[in-house]
Design an enzyme around this catalytic site. Structure first.
Site, PDB file in Angstrom:
ATOM      1  N   LYS A   1      -0.638  35.108  15.836  1.00  0.00           N
ATOM      2  CA  LYS A   1      -0.851  34.069  14.813  1.00  0.00           C
ATOM      3  C   LYS A   1       0.471  33.426  14.438  1.00  0.00           C
ATOM      4  CE  LYS A   1      -2.301  33.171  10.056  1.00  0.00           C
ATOM      5  NZ  LYS A   1      -2.871  33.691   8.795  1.00  0.00           N
TER       6      LYS A   1
ATOM      7  N   GLU B   1      -2.629  30.992  -4.741  1.00  0.00           N
ATOM      8  CA  GLU B   1      -2.406  32.305  -4.139  1.00  0.00           C
ATOM      9  C   GLU B   1      -1.346  33.135  -4.844  1.00  0.00           C
ATOM     10  OE1 GLU B   1      -1.732  34.369   0.251  1.00  0.00           O
ATOM     11  OE2 GLU B   1      -1.750  32.193   0.059  1.00  0.00           O
TER      12      GLU B   1
ATOM     13  N   GLU C   1      -8.497  36.096  10.945  1.00  0.00           N
ATOM     14  CA  GLU C   1      -7.234  35.610  10.378  1.00  0.00           C
ATOM     15  C   GLU C   1      -6.979  36.265   9.022  1.00  0.00           C
ATOM     16  OE1 GLU C   1      -5.288  31.431   8.702  1.00  0.00           O
ATOM     17  OE2 GLU C   1      -7.097  31.350   9.942  1.00  0.00           O
TER      18      GLU C   1
ATOM     19  N   GLU D   1      -7.520  20.303   8.448  1.00  0.00           N
ATOM     20  CA  GLU D   1      -7.302  21.227   7.327  1.00  0.00           C
ATOM     21  C   GLU D   1      -6.040  20.854   6.564  1.00  0.00           C
ATOM     22  OE1 GLU D   1      -6.110  25.894   6.707  1.00  0.00           O
ATOM     23  OE2 GLU D   1      -7.748  25.447   8.113  1.00  0.00           O
TER      24      GLU D   1
END
Length: 402
Positions: A156, A206, A250, A386
């Site tokens: 990733k 977050e 993910e 996105e």
């Protein structure tokens, strides 16, 4: 020369005031460029002036902050608190300071007045948006990285792109902060000076990590989809995200990394088996809340944050290789984007947030950032879309369109 500290409220950060109408929004309304504003789900902070800057040297950020807080306390500050930002590269200069005056209030979400709409952006006849890199170049970079993943190089990488918005007249940073805070009052809203005439501001969903006493909380987000203005479609997208094999994988990579890095510092670590959903005004995110009990009070919130950063949610896996791919692929320096913003006190408590949904503002320009987690199953067009959806948070605050 340091100025004498002033404490605007008699309570400490560990004991926020009881909710009162207009207290939190009053601090939001009082913000002016150069001050330090941070709104979290637990409190609202406004720091004015500088009692002590945190120096930049070879020590890790948490050691430099601990020393600055100890010096401030020794100099007579009754409850010193550091507010500020740390870049993606922890070795780069940070923007951290102990304010001369600290105003505290309950969280914005507890203030009924936060529901009042902010003034809409003034019409800007000459707003120019530059995409760096261009969408097709970004998509090509995603495709290249995916090819390397299929060859087994890594699993990733988070790739970002930027927008530069140029204005014909000075931008109204306090008004942008108002729109960000009132749009997502349950999140983490910030406006912090990072240089002369430069402000880092944003509305991040977050939490990297918080520490209150011996309680530790982390809330990694990974796996996202843009929201829809159509209610039925919005619900469908949320449900699909919860079942997406690509996004669940993910997300699991990030949660596992967070748990592994917290484990040496915590006992009784609790990691839910499946994620839930968190929504912002523009995005749905997969979310997992990881909790634990601190092994020793000598470990501060910022030390925990430095141990976690960067998570695979903003960098990739394995971390060192993902960093190298980011440097090779992204045609810009991330600076404070995907770093940390937050607060910490002399007792080690604090909250540190991942610096996303953010921009750096100068008098007549904004630099916006957005990234997407790229895995082997990623589609270049979807990842480009996105990032465009994530840009909408700021574009709406300034009155621009992509």
């Amino acid at each position: 020369m340091s100025t004498a500290p002033q404490v605007a409220e008699p309570h400490t950060l560990a004991e926020p005031a009881h909710p009162a109408v207009g207290v939190a929004t009053g601090l939001l309304n009082s913000y002016a460029p150069g001050a330090r504003f941070l709104g979290t789900p637990t409190r609202t902070l406004l720091g004015e002036g500088v009692h002590r800057e945190v120096p930049h040297d070879g020590r890790p950020p948490h050691q430099r902050v601990a020393a600055a807080l100890a010096d401030a306390r020794a100099a007579g500050h009754p409850a010193p608190v550091v507010l500020g930002a740390i870049p993606f590269d922890q070795d780069a200069p940070a923007a951290l300071a102990v304010p001369a005056t600290l105003h505290t209030a309950p969280p914005l979400i507890a203030d009924p007045l936060v529901a009042l709409p902010a003034e809409p952006p003034s019409p800007q006849d000459e707003l120019t948006v530059h995409q760096e890199p261009a969408p097709e170049q970004y998509a090509a970079s995603v495709a290249s990285v995916v090819d390397r993943m299929w060859q087994g190089e890594f699993s990733k990488v988070v790739l970002a792109r930027t927008l530069r918005v140029d204005a014909a007249r000075p931008l109204d940073v306090p008004a942008m902060l108002q729109r960000l805070a009132r749009r997502d009052p349950s999140g983490y809203t910030f406006a912090l000076p990072t240089g002369p005439d430069r402000t880092l501001l944003g509305a991040s969903p977050e939490l990297l990590v918080s520490r209150h006493g011996d309680r530790v909380v982390a809330n990694p987000l990974a796996g996202s989809v843009a929201r829809s203005t159509d209610l039925a479609e919005d619900v469908r997208r949320a449900a699909a995200l919860l079942e997406s094999a690509k996004d669940l994988h993910e997300h699991a990579v990030v949660v596992n990394a967070v748990a592994e890095n917290l484990a040496p510092h915590c006992t009784g670590l609790t990691v839910p088996d499946r994620p839930t959903l968190v929504r912002t005004a523009t995005m749905w995110h997969l979310s997992t809340t990881v909790t634990g009990t601190l092994r020793t009070r000598d470990t501060s919130a910022l030390e925990l944050a430095c141990a976690l950063h960067p998570t695979p949610a903003v960098c990739g896996t394995p971390t060192s290789l993902a960093r190298r791919v980011i440097r090779e692929t992204e045609p810009f320096d991330r600076g404070f984007f995907t770093g940390m913003v937050g607060w910490g006190d002399a007792d080690g408590d604090g909250e540190w947030v991942v610096t996303i949904r953010c921009a750096e503002a100068e008098p007549t320009s904004l630099r916006l950032y957005a990234g997407a987690g790229v895995v082997a199953a990623s589609e270049p067009a979807a990842e480009t879309a996105e990032t465009a959806a994530k840009f909408r948070t700021f574009l709406s605050a300034v009155g621009a369109r992509l």
